[in-house]
Design a protein around this motif. Structure first.
Motif, PDB file in Angstrom:
ATOM      1  N   UNK A  82       0.852  -1.183   0.000  1.00  0.00           N
ATOM      2  CA  UNK A  82       0.000   0.000   0.000  1.00  0.00           C
ATOM      3  C   UNK A  82       0.892   1.239   0.000  1.00  0.00           C
ATOM      4  N   UNK A  83       0.686   2.105  -0.971  1.00  0.00           N
ATOM      5  CA  UNK A  83       1.495   3.326  -1.059  1.00  0.00           C
ATOM      6  C   UNK A  83       0.919   4.370  -0.109  1.00  0.00           C
ATOM      7  N   UNK A  84       1.780   4.870   0.793  1.00  0.00           N
ATOM      8  CA  UNK A  84       1.358   5.853   1.798  1.00  0.00           C
ATOM      9  C   UNK A  84       2.177   7.124   1.624  1.00  0.00           C
ATOM     10  N   UNK A  85       1.480   8.245   1.478  1.00  0.00           N
ATOM     11  CA  UNK A  85       2.161   9.537   1.375  1.00  0.00           C
ATOM     12  C   UNK A  85       2.594  10.000   2.755  1.00  0.00           C
ATOM     13  N   UNK A  86       3.806  10.560   2.842  1.00  0.00           N
ATOM     14  CA  UNK A  86       4.268  11.171   4.086  1.00  0.00           C
ATOM     15  C   UNK A  86       3.717  12.586   4.175  1.00  0.00           C
ATOM     16  N   UNK A  87       3.522  13.045   5.404  1.00  0.00           N
ATOM     17  CA  UNK A  87       3.032  14.410   5.609  1.00  0.00           C
ATOM     18  C   UNK A  87       4.048  15.402   5.046  1.00  0.00           C
ATOM     19  N   UNK A  88       3.566  16.357   4.291  1.00  0.00           N
ATOM     20  CA  UNK A  88       4.450  17.338   3.667  1.00  0.00           C
ATOM     21  C   UNK A  88       4.011  18.741   4.055  1.00  0.00           C
ATOM     22  N   UNK A  89       5.002  19.631   4.241  1.00  0.00           N
ATOM     23  CA  UNK A  89       4.650  21.023   4.519  1.00  0.00           C
ATOM     24  C   UNK A  89       4.420  21.769   3.205  1.00  0.00           C
ATOM     25  N   UNK A  90       3.999  23.023   3.327  1.00  0.00           N
ATOM     26  CA  UNK A  90       3.646  23.815   2.156  1.00  0.00           C
ATOM     27  C   UNK A  90       4.834  23.972   1.205  1.00  0.00           C
ATOM     28  N   UNK A 101      -0.208  30.299 -14.707  1.00  0.00           N
ATOM     29  CA  UNK A 101       0.065  29.866 -16.084  1.00  0.00           C
ATOM     30  C   UNK A 101       1.145  28.781 -16.096  1.00  0.00           C
ATOM     31  N   UNK A 102       2.221  29.008 -15.328  1.00  0.00           N
ATOM     32  CA  UNK A 102       3.306  28.021 -15.254  1.00  0.00           C
ATOM     33  C   UNK A 102       2.803  26.706 -14.665  1.00  0.00           C
ATOM     34  N   UNK A 103       1.935  26.806 -13.651  1.00  0.00           N
ATOM     35  CA  UNK A 103       1.396  25.602 -13.022  1.00  0.00           C
ATOM     36  C   UNK A 103       0.517  24.820 -13.996  1.00  0.00           C
ATOM     37  N   UNK A 104      -0.212  25.545 -14.839  1.00  0.00           N
ATOM     38  CA  UNK A 104      -1.034  24.879 -15.859  1.00  0.00           C
ATOM     39  C   UNK A 104      -0.155  24.126 -16.853  1.00  0.00           C
ATOM     40  N   UNK A 105       0.978  24.722 -17.201  1.00  0.00           N
ATOM     41  CA  UNK A 105       1.926  24.053 -18.106  1.00  0.00           C
ATOM     42  C   UNK A 105       2.457  22.773 -17.460  1.00  0.00           C
ATOM     43  N   UNK A 106       2.779  22.852 -16.160  1.00  0.00           N
ATOM     44  CA  UNK A 106       3.296  21.676 -15.445  1.00  0.00           C
ATOM     45  C   UNK A 106       2.217  20.598 -15.348  1.00  0.00           C
ATOM     46  N   UNK A 142      -4.831  21.501  -6.336  1.00  0.00           N
ATOM     47  CA  UNK A 142      -5.877  22.505  -6.163  1.00  0.00           C
ATOM     48  C   UNK A 142      -6.008  22.912  -4.695  1.00  0.00           C
ATOM     49  N   UNK A 143      -5.912  21.942  -3.792  1.00  0.00           N
ATOM     50  CA  UNK A 143      -6.040  22.246  -2.362  1.00  0.00           C
ATOM     51  C   UNK A 143      -4.969  23.214  -1.876  1.00  0.00           C
ATOM     52  N   UNK A 144      -3.744  22.990  -2.342  1.00  0.00           N
ATOM     53  CA  UNK A 144      -2.646  23.896  -1.960  1.00  0.00           C
ATOM     54  C   UNK A 144      -2.845  25.273  -2.574  1.00  0.00           C
ATOM     55  N   UNK A 155      -5.255  27.048  -0.508  1.00  0.00           N
ATOM     56  CA  UNK A 155      -4.638  27.493   0.752  1.00  0.00           C
ATOM     57  C   UNK A 155      -3.833  28.773   0.540  1.00  0.00           C
ATOM     58  N   UNK A 156      -3.136  28.868  -0.592  1.00  0.00           N
ATOM     59  CA  UNK A 156      -2.357  30.075  -0.897  1.00  0.00           C
ATOM     60  C   UNK A 156      -3.274  31.294  -1.056  1.00  0.00           C
ATOM     61  N   UNK A 157      -4.385  31.093  -1.782  1.00  0.00           N
ATOM     62  CA  UNK A 157      -5.339  32.198  -1.974  1.00  0.00           C
ATOM     63  C   UNK A 157      -5.964  32.600  -0.637  1.00  0.00           C
ATOM     64  N   UNK A 158      -6.236  31.606   0.204  1.00  0.00           N
ATOM     65  CA  UNK A 158      -6.806  31.873   1.528  1.00  0.00           C
ATOM     66  C   UNK A 158      -5.834  32.675   2.390  1.00  0.00           C
TER      67      UNK A 158
END
Length: 644
Positions: A75-83, A432-437, A448-450, A453-456
């Motif tokens: 089972x692949x488990x993501x580690x907690x990551x900061x911003x 725009x750069x993020x859309x390219x990525x 999208x969640x991050x 959070x940035x806009x918030x």
């Protein structure tokens, strides 16, 4: 005359500052406070090996480890990551590797896969683009030791190992792709003789490509003939490499050995951080420091002598006839504090520059004391974002104070523009750069969640703080001009060619850029060539040099401008030091074509997009420094002379 002398005493303070640089040299190498607490392991304790993103200096597009068909855990488990980690494209996940402290094992089979056309193509593309695999053990990144071929034959460490390599069989001209499917890990530890516990101080690997063979039909208990510890057959080279082709089977294996080390846990990052030739760095920084200090001293001496003579002469004017014949900067005293055109926009940019200056200054201080060390992945970017948000209160205050001095009344409108203009432009480019990525399916794309959070953070914290600062700044009494402003603006005489605004602005940016361009090389290398940047003491020293250089060059050019009876100094003072951002972008372009191997259009767009954001931020920072230096200088000299 006494007021002129007092002014000169205040000006002499500018010469004292460069002397303080000598004391900062002792703090040039920042000490390191670890980002995590040490963990002790007893013999046989399980060690968690984690996998991180795949990286390439050719594409600058990170991908998650399991985007390639490597052996997955149950089972692949993501580690907690900061911003900061998310924005960097880090994707830390668990792995199927089984390590037990100080229990070596050889030729452990991880899994066996058979490539189809799609997976073979994926591997080939990543090998073509020279992607490297990154893993982590006890917060230490995996490195490949490489012995240098120079006289001292020292060992340098490269982050991660290549997915594979391209080559040709002897006697053939056809280029083939080979995968690194056998990894020989070395875990270095420092043992406590009293408790017999150990701490991990090194994590190294030697990758090999080998076409594994076995007898009979493959099953879970099959024994490899190419890697069998019972027959003392181990993998030590890649003479028979594993080819990447459709319908080929690949068996992934690994060895783990443990080496006791004298390196203590607190010093375990030293090997990672001392990757470059330190002598070149020292020589470059000291050389730049000496040149800039010499120029700064010369500039300060010229200003002191010239201004002292001018103020003395103006204060000694006795007759009305002499007063009528006055020339130079005193002649424009009735216009020098006339509000500039687009004064609202100037207030916005000055406020943003104050916000940026506060963020950089506090970040530098934290970094110098080691709180943002490389072991704290993403810590630097997280700190910068949070500080930017909370420094909004100073942006609002600075812009409102200047706005009120210009007789402005709509402070709320100004506060909103201050809170939204710079972040809005940067966010638009970033989006725009993020859309390219996203289009490249890279893990570097911000989820999208991050993004939410940035806009918030922007509209929930930064914007209200800018309004608070604006309210406080506007409630303060307006800054009074030292001289009265005439109702009718005087005509500006025709200027010499070298006093042309465009020419003087471009000339003004050369010296600030010259103060930082050597350090800029190391910063660009750490960002785009996937290396650690750790000499924050040097960076802080260069930052102080930048502040003083921006201030001095702007003051000098402003003085020459006023002597030419040109009183339009407000915007020119901002643009003079801010023009260094143009040279920064030009240098980034030069670096792109001379040091990087980027060939893909998308990667080039990402590079120039991010460097455009960096140059814009540098423009706002240096422009604000130059503006405030000029603002202080003009108020000082016009309050030091008797105006009839």
């Amino acid at each position: 005359m006494e007021s002129g002398s007092r002014s000169m005493n205040r000006l002499t303070a500018t010469i004292i500052w460069p002397i303080l640089f000598l004391f900062l040299i002792h703090a040039a190498h920042c000490f390191y406070l670890p980002g995590v607490a040490p963990e002790d392991f007893q013999k046989g304790d399980p060690l968690k090996v984690k996998v991180n993103k795949l990286t390439s200096i050719k594409t600058q597009l990170p991908y998650s480890y399991y985007s390639l068909p490597f052996c997955p855990p149950k089972k692949i488990v993501d580690s907690a990551e900061n911003l900061g980690e998310v924005l960097r494209g880090d994707r830390i996940e668990n792995s199927p590797y089984v390590f037990k402290m100080r229990e070596p094992h050889m030729c452990t089979v991880l899994c066996r896969i058979t490539l189809d056309a799609k997976t073979a193509k994926q591997f080939k593309e990543k090998i073509d683009d020279e992607y490297r695999v990154n893993k982590i053990l006890d917060n230490l990144p995996l490195v490949v030791p490489v012995r240098r071929l120079d006289q001292d034959s020292s060992t340098v460490y490269q982050l991660g190992y290549h997915v594979g390599l391209k080559g040709q069989y002897s006697g053939s001209k056809e280029e083939k792709y080979f995968i690194h499917n056998h990894l020989a890990f070395t875990v270095k530890y420092h043992r406590d003789p009293q408790t017999d516990s150990a701490r991990i101080v090194g994590f190294e690997v030697k990758p090999y490509s080998i076409k594994h063979e076995y007898e009979g039909k493959w099953n879970e208990k099959s024994r490899l003939t190419t890697c069998d510890p019972h027959n003392k057959r181990t993998v030590v080279n890649s003479i028979t490499p594993q080819e990447v082709e459709a319908k080929k089977e690949i068996i992934f294996t690994y060895d783990v050995e443990y080496q006791e080390s004298d390196v203590k846990w607190a010093s375990r990052w030293d090997a990672y951080l001392l990757m470059n030739d330190d002598q070149i760095h020292w020589f470059s920084i000291v050389n730049s420091l000496m040149i800039v200090l010499f120029l700064s001293g010369m500039v300060a001496m010229i200003m002191l002598r010239t201004l002292y003579r001018d103020i003395s002469r103006y204060n000694e004017l006795e007759t009305q006839e002499e007063a009528q014949e006055e020339t130079g900067w005193k002649l424009v005293h009735g216009d020098v504090f006339r509000p500039p055109s687009n004064s609202d926009l100037l207030c916005v940019y000055v406020g943003t520059g104050v916000q940026f200056l506060g963020m950089v200054l506090v970040t530098m201080i934290f970094a110098v004391f080691g709180f943002l060390s490389p072991s704290n992945r993403g810590g630097l970017m997280t700190a910068m974002l949070l500080l930017w948000v909370f420094m909004g209160i100073f942006a609002g205050y600075a812009s409102a104070r200047l706005y009120k001095m210009f007789k402005g009344a709509e402070w709320k409108k100004l506060a909103f523009r201050t809170a939204c203009m710079f972040p809005g432009i940067v966010f638009a480019i970033f989006f725009v750069l993020n859309a390219i990525i996203w289009g490249q399916k890279s893990s570097g794309a911000v989820p999208f969640g991050t993004m939410f959070a940035l806009v918030l953070m922007w509209f929930g914290i930064s914007v209200p703080l800018v309004f608070v600062g604006g309210y406080v700044g506007f409630k303060k009494p307006a800054i009074e001009d030292p001289v009265r402003t005439n109702k009718i603006p005087r005509q500006i005489p025709e200027q010499a060619w070298y006093m042309n605004p465009t020419f003087s602005i471009l000339i003004g940016g050369i010296l600030p850029f010259g103060a930082v361009f050597i350090e800029l090389f190391f910063i660009l290398t750490s960002i785009w060539l996937n290396q650690f940047y750790y000499i924050f003491g040097f960076l802080f020293l260069v930052f102080i040099i930048l502040l003083i250089t921006c201030a001095e060059i702007t003051i000098v050019l402003c003085y020459f401008q006023l002597c030419s009876e040109d009183y339009l100094w407000w915007w020119r003072s901002y643009l003079t030091s801010g023009s260094s951002a143009l040279y920064l972008f030009l240098y980034a372009t030069f670096y792109f074509f001379t040091k990087l191997e980027i060939t893909k259009l998308v990667s080039g767009l990402l590079y120039f997009g991010y460097m455009l954001i960096a140059s814009y931020a540098f423009f706002v920072l240096t422009g604000t420094i130059g503006f405030y230096a000029c603002f202080w200088f003009t108020r000082l000299i016009y309050s030091s002379v008797k105006i009839d």
